[in-house]
Scaffold this motif. Structure first.
Motif, short mmCIF file in Angstrom:
data_model
loop_
_atom_site.label_atom_id
_atom_site.label_comp_id
_atom_site.label_asym_id
_atom_site.label_seq_id
_atom_site.Cartn_x
_atom_site.Cartn_y
_atom_site.Cartn_z
N ARG A 180 1.00 -1.06 0.04
CA ARG A 180 0.05 0.08 -0.01
C ARG A 180 0.97 1.36 0.13
O ARG A 180 1.75 1.38 0.87
CB ARG A 180 -0.93 0.10 1.23
CG ARG A 180 -1.87 1.06 1.20
CD ARG A 180 -2.60 1.17 2.63
NE ARG A 180 -3.28 0.06 2.94
CZ ARG A 180 -3.83 -0.35 3.89
NH1 ARG A 180 -3.84 0.33 4.90
NH2 ARG A 180 -4.49 -1.66 4.17
N VAL A 181 0.75 2.30 -0.92
CA VAL A 181 1.73 3.11 -1.36
C VAL A 181 1.05 4.42 -1.28
O VAL A 181 -0.17 4.51 -1.84
CB VAL A 181 2.51 3.04 -2.50
CG1 VAL A 181 3.51 4.20 -2.54
CG2 VAL A 181 3.36 1.75 -2.57
N LEU A 182 1.20 5.44 -0.56
CA LEU A 182 0.95 6.73 -0.52
C LEU A 182 1.48 7.63 -1.35
O LEU A 182 2.54 7.83 -1.17
CB LEU A 182 0.48 7.36 1.00
CG LEU A 182 0.14 8.66 1.26
CD1 LEU A 182 -1.54 8.67 0.81
CD2 LEU A 182 -0.02 8.83 2.74
N VAL A 183 1.00 8.55 -2.18
CA VAL A 183 1.73 9.65 -2.91
C VAL A 183 1.24 10.99 -2.52
O VAL A 183 0.13 11.17 -2.74
CB VAL A 183 1.73 9.36 -4.45
CG1 VAL A 183 2.33 10.52 -5.40
CG2 VAL A 183 2.01 7.92 -4.58
N ILE A 184 2.13 11.81 -1.89
CA ILE A 184 1.63 12.90 -1.43
C ILE A 184 2.06 14.02 -2.42
O ILE A 184 3.20 14.27 -2.86
CB ILE A 184 2.17 13.47 -0.04
CG1 ILE A 184 1.93 12.45 0.97
CG2 ILE A 184 1.72 14.85 0.24
CD1 ILE A 184 0.31 12.53 1.58
N ILE A 235 -6.10 10.76 5.37
CA ILE A 235 -4.73 10.74 5.05
C ILE A 235 -3.79 9.92 6.20
O ILE A 235 -3.28 8.83 6.04
CB ILE A 235 -3.92 11.98 5.00
CG1 ILE A 235 -4.46 12.70 3.69
CG2 ILE A 235 -2.46 11.93 4.87
CD1 ILE A 235 -4.05 13.99 3.41
N ALA A 236 -4.27 10.42 7.73
CA ALA A 236 -3.47 9.54 8.62
C ALA A 236 -4.07 8.17 8.71
O ALA A 236 -3.56 7.26 8.93
CB ALA A 236 -3.78 10.29 9.94
N ALA A 237 -5.28 7.82 8.44
CA ALA A 237 -5.81 6.47 8.31
C ALA A 237 -5.35 5.48 7.31
O ALA A 237 -5.82 4.38 7.21
CB ALA A 237 -7.58 6.65 8.16
N VAL A 238 -4.62 6.18 6.34
CA VAL A 238 -4.15 5.17 5.18
C VAL A 238 -3.23 4.19 5.83
O VAL A 238 -3.28 2.96 5.34
CB VAL A 238 -3.23 5.90 3.92
CG1 VAL A 238 -2.79 5.15 3.13
CG2 VAL A 238 -4.43 6.75 3.19
N GLU A 239 -2.31 4.47 6.54
CA GLU A 239 -1.29 3.80 7.28
C GLU A 239 -0.46 2.95 6.19
O GLU A 239 -0.36 1.85 6.16
CB GLU A 239 -1.82 2.63 8.42
CG GLU A 239 -2.50 3.34 9.51
CD GLU A 239 -2.80 2.58 10.57
OE1 GLU A 239 -3.16 1.24 10.00
OE2 GLU A 239 -2.54 2.65 11.82
N ALA A 240 0.17 3.62 5.24
CA ALA A 240 0.69 3.21 4.15
C ALA A 240 2.06 2.41 4.45
O ALA A 240 2.66 2.84 5.46
CB ALA A 240 1.01 4.32 3.29
N ASP A 241 2.54 1.49 3.72
CA ASP A 241 3.73 0.70 3.84
C ASP A 241 4.76 1.92 3.46
O ASP A 241 5.86 1.82 4.10
CB ASP A 241 3.87 -0.59 2.97
CG ASP A 241 2.76 -1.59 3.30
OD1 ASP A 241 2.86 -2.17 4.45
OD2 ASP A 241 1.77 -1.72 2.63
N ALA A 256 2.76 13.27 4.94
CA ALA A 256 3.41 11.97 4.67
C ALA A 256 3.86 11.30 5.90
O ALA A 256 3.60 9.78 5.96
CB ALA A 256 4.83 12.22 3.82
N ILE A 257 4.24 11.84 6.77
CA ILE A 257 4.85 11.06 8.11
C ILE A 257 3.53 10.46 8.97
O ILE A 257 3.66 9.50 9.20
CB ILE A 257 5.47 12.17 9.23
CG1 ILE A 257 6.96 12.44 8.70
CG2 ILE A 257 5.59 11.63 10.65
CD1 ILE A 257 7.74 13.44 9.34
N ARG A 258 2.41 11.13 9.00
CA ARG A 258 1.24 11.04 9.69
C ARG A 258 0.67 9.77 8.74
O ARG A 258 -0.10 8.88 9.57
CB ARG A 258 0.44 12.29 9.62
CG ARG A 258 0.87 13.33 10.78
CD ARG A 258 -0.16 14.22 10.92
NE ARG A 258 0.66 15.42 11.75
CZ ARG A 258 0.62 15.39 13.13
NH1 ARG A 258 -0.24 14.44 13.74
NH2 ARG A 258 1.19 16.46 13.66
N GLY A 259 0.66 9.59 7.44
CA GLY A 259 -0.11 8.70 6.87
C GLY A 259 0.71 7.31 6.28
O GLY A 259 0.36 6.62 5.88
N THR A 260 1.95 7.22 7.29
CA THR A 260 2.66 6.11 7.19
C THR A 260 2.64 5.20 8.28
O THR A 260 2.57 5.71 9.38
CB THR A 260 4.22 6.42 6.85
OG1 THR A 260 4.05 7.41 5.76
CG2 THR A 260 5.18 5.25 6.66
#
Length: 357
Positions: A180-184, A235-241, A256-260
């Motif tokens: 699971r990847v988050l792109v900000i 965003i915080a709930a994503v908990e990205a790898d 980014a820090i909060r969503g990881t």
């Protein structure tokens, strides 16, 4: 430039100062033995080009003399290097804009992008400045030129440089397959990161931006979900790898820090302004996050060109506008408005001006 045996005096896009962008009449330099002359077909407007125009500086690179902009360029060799290196006349090419150089600070030899004396086309980082290639003809070191496969259009190949930045960033993230990847930040680099992530097999790709238009583009590029940057809870709930931060804004880095997820990795791609940044570093510590920098690229352009040519990297959706070179100022005005534009291209072969100053 008599050696070309053709009329090569033409136009170049030159920034002279804040809000002072001109199409100047120029004559290319006489090429050295290891330099080729390239007739430019397309150039992509980068954020750094916009910063020189809007602020007279890009980060700590301050404009001190007129600068020909442009480093995202493709074209055709009209005069090959005299020493026999590089592509032959008539070859369609993309341009790798870096000239590595190492003096002073230590750096790994296999990562020339980190060399302390590295220069880049269209950059004011050093003085005299490194002139760019937003011009009808550009004299370039043959080592910068990458031949293009048959079937890959020059228009698509104009994305090779920014896509290489994205490719390098994803490589810095490590393996992303099944993750699971988050792109900000879903500007051109962010959207290209999405495309590279899709190719690399990421299971979920969640794109974030302050505007709806780039989020729509990110979906076309392969994002499985989109979140407005104002929705901090989502965003915080994503908990990205893995999270890749490409906004270049301290709020984006904080998101980014909060969503990881705890023990996850944050790759910092967007270049923040120099100086102190208000970011929740304490969370990075208590969550044992890995914070990793990503700067430009090295040999990735060769892989990117192959992937663009074989269709495994689908990137054309990031191009939202194309203007003839004669309408460069309008193109820059469009490119500065992230709410309605992605990658804006200049076409150097349509509506060509005769050269003004």
């Amino acid at each position: 430039m008599a050696a070309l045996n053709q009329g090569t005096t033409g136009s170049a896009l030159v920034v002279h100062g804040v809000d002072d962008l001109r199409l100047d009449s120029v004559e290319p330099d006489e090429p050295k033995s290891d330099e080729a002359v390239v007739e430019i077909a397309y150039g992509g407007i980068c954020g750094s080009d916009l910063h020189y125009w809007l602020h007279g500086a890009a980060g700590e690179s301050i404009l001190r003399e007129p600068l020909v902009l442009g480093h995202e360029v493709v074209g055709t060799v009209v005069q090959a290097a005299a020493d026999g290196t590089g592509p032959d006349k008539g070859t369609r090419v993309a341009v790798h804009p870096a000239s590595p150089g190492g003096t002073g600070a230590r750096y790994p030899e296999d990562r020339p992008n980190l060399s302390p004396a590295c220069t880049y086309l269209g950059s004011a980082a050093r003085f005299p400045h490194t002139q760019g290639a937003f011009s009808q003809f550009a004299v370039l070191p043959a080592r910068m030129l990458r031949g293009l496969p048959e079937g890959l259009s020059l228009r698509t190949a104009a994305l090779a440089e920014p896509a290489s930045v994205a490719w390098h960033a994803v490589a810095r993230a490590g393996g992303v397959r099944g993750k699971r990847v988050l792109v900000i930040g879903s500007g051109p680099i962010g959207c290209l990161i999405v495309a590279v992530l899709k190719r690399a097999g990421a299971a979920e790709i969640i794109a974030v931006d302050v505007h709806e238009k780039p989020l729509a583009t990110a979906r076309l590029m392969g994002a499985t979900r989109a979140i407005l940057a104002t929705d901090a809870e989502a965003i915080a709930a994503v908990e990205a790898d893995v999270t890749l931060e490409s906004s270049g804004n301290h709020r984006g880095l904080d998101s980014a820090i909060r969503g990881t997820m705890r023990s996850g990795k944050v790759v910092m791609v967007g270049l923040l302004p120099s100086g102190d940044q208000p970011v929740s570093i304490s969370l990075a510590i208590t969550r044992e996050l890995e914070l990793v920098g990503s700067f430009r690229f090295n040999t990735e352009m060769d892989q990117v060109i192959e992937a663009l040519a074989d269709g495994s990297l689908s990137a054309d959706h990031v191009i939202t506008h194309e203007y003839p070179f004669s309408e460069a100022l309008e193109a820059f005005s469009t490119a500065r408005d992230a709410s309605r534009s992605g990658k804006v291209l200049l076409s150097f072969t349509s509506g060509m001006p005769t050269g003004t100053n």
